[in-house]
Design a protein around this motif. Structure first.
Motif, PDB file in Angstrom:
ATOM      1  N   MET A   1       0.844  -1.193   0.000  1.00  0.00           N
ATOM      2  CA  MET A   1       0.000   0.000   0.000  1.00  0.00           C
ATOM      3  C   MET A   1       0.882   1.246   0.000  1.00  0.00           C
ATOM      4  O   MET A   1       1.805   1.352   0.781  1.00  0.00           O
ATOM      5  CB  MET A   1      -0.913  -0.032   1.229  1.00  0.00           C
ATOM      6  CG  MET A   1      -1.764   1.173   1.392  1.00  0.00           C
ATOM      7  SD  MET A   1      -3.185   1.060   0.320  1.00  0.00           S
ATOM      8  CE  MET A   1      -4.199   2.313   0.984  1.00  0.00           C
ATOM      9  N   VAL A   2       0.582   2.155  -0.893  1.00  0.00           N
ATOM     10  CA  VAL A   2       1.344   3.389  -1.006  1.00  0.00           C
ATOM     11  C   VAL A   2       0.983   4.321   0.142  1.00  0.00           C
ATOM     12  O   VAL A   2      -0.185   4.514   0.461  1.00  0.00           O
ATOM     13  CB  VAL A   2       1.033   4.096  -2.347  1.00  0.00           C
ATOM     14  CG1 VAL A   2       1.752   5.422  -2.437  1.00  0.00           C
ATOM     15  CG2 VAL A   2       1.408   3.220  -3.508  1.00  0.00           C
ATOM     16  N   ASP A   3       1.997   4.893   0.761  1.00  0.00           N
ATOM     17  CA  ASP A   3       1.784   5.933   1.758  1.00  0.00           C
ATOM     18  C   ASP A   3       2.704   7.108   1.427  1.00  0.00           C
ATOM     19  O   ASP A   3       3.509   7.034   0.489  1.00  0.00           O
ATOM     20  CB  ASP A   3       2.014   5.421   3.178  1.00  0.00           C
ATOM     21  CG  ASP A   3       3.416   4.870   3.404  1.00  0.00           C
ATOM     22  OD1 ASP A   3       4.300   5.095   2.554  1.00  0.00           O
ATOM     23  OD2 ASP A   3       3.629   4.212   4.436  1.00  0.00           O
ATOM     24  N   TYR A   4       2.578   8.178   2.164  1.00  0.00           N
ATOM     25  CA  TYR A   4       3.339   9.381   1.842  1.00  0.00           C
ATOM     26  C   TYR A   4       4.844   9.159   1.975  1.00  0.00           C
ATOM     27  O   TYR A   4       5.633   9.686   1.199  1.00  0.00           O
ATOM     28  CB  TYR A   4       2.885  10.557   2.714  1.00  0.00           C
ATOM     29  CG  TYR A   4       3.465  11.865   2.258  1.00  0.00           C
ATOM     30  CD1 TYR A   4       3.062  12.440   1.056  1.00  0.00           C
ATOM     31  CD2 TYR A   4       4.431  12.525   3.012  1.00  0.00           C
ATOM     32  CE1 TYR A   4       3.606  13.642   0.613  1.00  0.00           C
ATOM     33  CE2 TYR A   4       4.973  13.729   2.582  1.00  0.00           C
ATOM     34  CZ  TYR A   4       4.558  14.278   1.386  1.00  0.00           C
ATOM     35  OH  TYR A   4       5.093  15.457   0.945  1.00  0.00           O
ATOM     36  N   GLY A  52      -0.075  -8.172  -7.839  1.00  0.00           N
ATOM     37  CA  GLY A  52       1.306  -7.706  -7.874  1.00  0.00           C
ATOM     38  C   GLY A  52       1.476  -6.424  -7.081  1.00  0.00           C
ATOM     39  O   GLY A  52       0.586  -5.980  -6.368  1.00  0.00           O
ATOM     40  N   ASN A  53       2.646  -5.832  -7.217  1.00  0.00           N
ATOM     41  CA  ASN A  53       2.964  -4.586  -6.529  1.00  0.00           C
ATOM     42  C   ASN A  53       2.796  -3.428  -7.516  1.00  0.00           C
ATOM     43  O   ASN A  53       3.547  -3.323  -8.480  1.00  0.00           O
ATOM     44  CB  ASN A  53       4.397  -4.637  -5.994  1.00  0.00           C
ATOM     45  CG  ASN A  53       4.763  -3.397  -5.215  1.00  0.00           C
ATOM     46  OD1 ASN A  53       4.129  -2.357  -5.326  1.00  0.00           O
ATOM     47  ND2 ASN A  53       5.797  -3.507  -4.413  1.00  0.00           N
ATOM     48  N   ASN A 119       3.170  -4.874 -17.293  1.00  0.00           N
ATOM     49  CA  ASN A 119       4.352  -5.696 -17.049  1.00  0.00           C
ATOM     50  C   ASN A 119       4.228  -6.504 -15.763  1.00  0.00           C
ATOM     51  O   ASN A 119       4.615  -7.674 -15.709  1.00  0.00           O
ATOM     52  CB  ASN A 119       5.615  -4.832 -17.015  1.00  0.00           C
ATOM     53  CG  ASN A 119       5.995  -4.321 -18.382  1.00  0.00           C
ATOM     54  OD1 ASN A 119       5.645  -4.905 -19.402  1.00  0.00           O
ATOM     55  ND2 ASN A 119       6.698  -3.207 -18.414  1.00  0.00           N
ATOM     56  N   GLU A 120       3.686  -5.896 -14.725  1.00  0.00           N
ATOM     57  CA  GLU A 120       3.509  -6.598 -13.448  1.00  0.00           C
ATOM     58  C   GLU A 120       2.503  -7.741 -13.588  1.00  0.00           C
ATOM     59  O   GLU A 120       2.723  -8.847 -13.090  1.00  0.00           O
ATOM     60  CB  GLU A 120       3.063  -5.609 -12.364  1.00  0.00           C
ATOM     61  CG  GLU A 120       2.981  -6.187 -10.973  1.00  0.00           C
ATOM     62  CD  GLU A 120       4.325  -6.467 -10.317  1.00  0.00           C
ATOM     63  OE1 GLU A 120       4.314  -7.079  -9.234  1.00  0.00           O
ATOM     64  OE2 GLU A 120       5.372  -6.088 -10.860  1.00  0.00           O
ATOM     65  N   LEU A 121       1.408  -7.485 -14.279  1.00  0.00           N
ATOM     66  CA  LEU A 121       0.408  -8.538 -14.497  1.00  0.00           C
ATOM     67  C   LEU A 121       0.980  -9.668 -15.355  1.00  0.00           C
ATOM     68  O   LEU A 121       0.768 -10.848 -15.066  1.00  0.00           O
ATOM     69  CB  LEU A 121      -0.847  -7.962 -15.156  1.00  0.00           C
ATOM     70  CG  LEU A 121      -1.696  -7.043 -14.286  1.00  0.00           C
ATOM     71  CD1 LEU A 121      -2.794  -6.403 -15.114  1.00  0.00           C
ATOM     72  CD2 LEU A 121      -2.286  -7.805 -13.107  1.00  0.00           C
ATOM     73  N   GLY A 125       1.716 -13.712 -14.295  1.00  0.00           N
ATOM     74  CA  GLY A 125       0.898 -14.714 -14.970  1.00  0.00           C
ATOM     75  C   GLY A 125      -0.562 -14.376 -15.156  1.00  0.00           C
ATOM     76  O   GLY A 125      -1.369 -15.248 -15.473  1.00  0.00           O
ATOM     77  N   PHE A 126      -0.935 -13.113 -14.997  1.00  0.00           N
ATOM     78  CA  PHE A 126      -2.345 -12.747 -15.139  1.00  0.00           C
ATOM     79  C   PHE A 126      -2.724 -12.322 -16.549  1.00  0.00           C
ATOM     80  O   PHE A 126      -3.888 -12.127 -16.845  1.00  0.00           O
ATOM     81  CB  PHE A 126      -2.724 -11.651 -14.135  1.00  0.00           C
ATOM     82  CG  PHE A 126      -2.762 -12.138 -12.729  1.00  0.00           C
ATOM     83  CD1 PHE A 126      -3.830 -12.907 -12.271  1.00  0.00           C
ATOM     84  CD2 PHE A 126      -1.725 -11.856 -11.852  1.00  0.00           C
ATOM     85  CE1 PHE A 126      -3.865 -13.378 -10.984  1.00  0.00           C
ATOM     86  CE2 PHE A 126      -1.757 -12.314 -10.551  1.00  0.00           C
ATOM     87  CZ  PHE A 126      -2.823 -13.082 -10.113  1.00  0.00           C
ATOM     88  N   LEU A 127      -1.751 -12.166 -17.437  1.00  0.00           N
ATOM     89  CA  LEU A 127      -2.064 -11.800 -18.810  1.00  0.00           C
ATOM     90  C   LEU A 127      -1.667 -12.883 -19.804  1.00  0.00           C
ATOM     91  O   LEU A 127      -1.550 -12.631 -20.990  1.00  0.00           O
ATOM     92  CB  LEU A 127      -1.348 -10.480 -19.194  1.00  0.00           C
ATOM     93  CG  LEU A 127      -1.843  -9.236 -18.498  1.00  0.00           C
ATOM     94  CD1 LEU A 127      -1.108  -8.010 -19.028  1.00  0.00           C
ATOM     95  CD2 LEU A 127      -3.343  -9.033 -18.650  1.00  0.00           C
ATOM     96  N   ASN A 128      -1.469 -14.084 -19.310  1.00  0.00           N
ATOM     97  CA  ASN A 128      -1.125 -15.195 -20.195  1.00  0.00           C
ATOM     98  C   ASN A 128      -2.292 -15.530 -21.087  1.00  0.00           C
ATOM     99  O   ASN A 128      -3.442 -15.509 -20.675  1.00  0.00           O
ATOM    100  CB  ASN A 128      -0.744 -16.446 -19.389  1.00  0.00           C
ATOM    101  CG  ASN A 128       0.525 -16.237 -18.615  1.00  0.00           C
ATOM    102  OD1 ASN A 128       1.321 -15.369 -18.925  1.00  0.00           O
ATOM    103  ND2 ASN A 128       0.724 -17.043 -17.587  1.00  0.00           N
ATOM    104  N   ARG A 129      -2.000 -15.880 -22.313  1.00  0.00           N
ATOM    105  CA  ARG A 129      -3.049 -16.281 -23.246  1.00  0.00           C
ATOM    106  C   ARG A 129      -3.274 -17.778 -23.120  1.00  0.00           C
ATOM    107  O   ARG A 129      -2.340 -18.557 -23.040  1.00  0.00           O
ATOM    108  CB  ARG A 129      -2.645 -15.963 -24.678  1.00  0.00           C
ATOM    109  CG  ARG A 129      -2.515 -14.487 -24.896  1.00  0.00           C
ATOM    110  CD  ARG A 129      -2.158 -14.189 -26.302  1.00  0.00           C
ATOM    111  NE  ARG A 129      -1.941 -12.756 -26.426  1.00  0.00           N
ATOM    112  CZ  ARG A 129      -1.775 -12.156 -27.548  1.00  0.00           C
ATOM    113  NH1 ARG A 129      -1.778 -12.817 -28.673  1.00  0.00           N
ATOM    114  NH2 ARG A 129      -1.589 -10.866 -27.596  1.00  0.00           N
ATOM    115  N   ILE A 130      -4.523 -18.149 -23.109  1.00  0.00           N
ATOM    116  CA  ILE A 130      -4.888 -19.566 -23.050  1.00  0.00           C
ATOM    117  C   ILE A 130      -5.387 -19.974 -24.427  1.00  0.00           C
ATOM    118  O   ILE A 130      -6.336 -19.408 -24.950  1.00  0.00           O
ATOM    119  CB  ILE A 130      -5.968 -19.830 -21.978  1.00  0.00           C
ATOM    120  CG1 ILE A 130      -5.455 -19.411 -20.611  1.00  0.00           C
ATOM    121  CG2 ILE A 130      -6.393 -21.272 -22.005  1.00  0.00           C
ATOM    122  CD1 ILE A 130      -6.491 -19.452 -19.521  1.00  0.00           C
TER     123      ILE A 130
END
Length: 132
Positions: A1-4, A52-53, A119-121, A125-130
């Motif tokens: 989580m991003v903080d200041y 991801g981050n 790039n993070e996805l 492995g969240f943008l792999n083509r099936i």
């Protein structure tokens, strides 16, 4: 989580803390919407951190919204949309097609954030083509 602290120490951002906090909530929502539009529906109940981050991408998006006006988050025309102004009849003409930046669902979206998210996805492995 991003903080200041992350924003100033790691990202080296220059907004003051009040402005940062003002933009953080909406920015998190925009980034999460963008990510969830890209992943399979079976993952939609997951938290953003599952994918991801995205801290650095969120920081770039905060900077984009600050630079191009947070009024655009709520559909209010910004100076980037103005084509002409007439003072006698007080007429302001706007044109969204004049935008010189990437938009996501009509909102200003950092091209750097977009690429970092993709790039993070992909890396996780969240943008792999099936292919059947």
């Amino acid at each position: 989580m991003v903080d200041y602290k992350y924003y100033t120490d790691e990202f080296k951002g220059s907004l003051n803390e009040a402005r940062f906090n003002e933009l953080l909530r909406d920015t998190n929502i925009i980034v999460e919407m963008f990510v969830k539009d890209l992943v399979s529906m079976r993952y939609l109940q997951n938290r953003l951190s599952t994918f991801g981050n995205f801290d650095m991408a969120i920081c770039y998006e905060i900077e984009m919204i600050d630079k191009h006006g947070d009024d655009s988050l709520h559909g209010t025309p910004t100076e980037n949309d103005v084509v002409s102004i007439t003072t006698t009849g007080y007429k302001i003409e706007t044109d969204k097609s004049k935008s010189k930046f990437f938009e996501y669902k009509g909102l200003p979206f950092s091209s750097i954030s977009k690429e970092m998210i993709m790039n993070e996805l992909r890396k996780n492995g969240f943008l792999n083509r099936i292919i059947n």
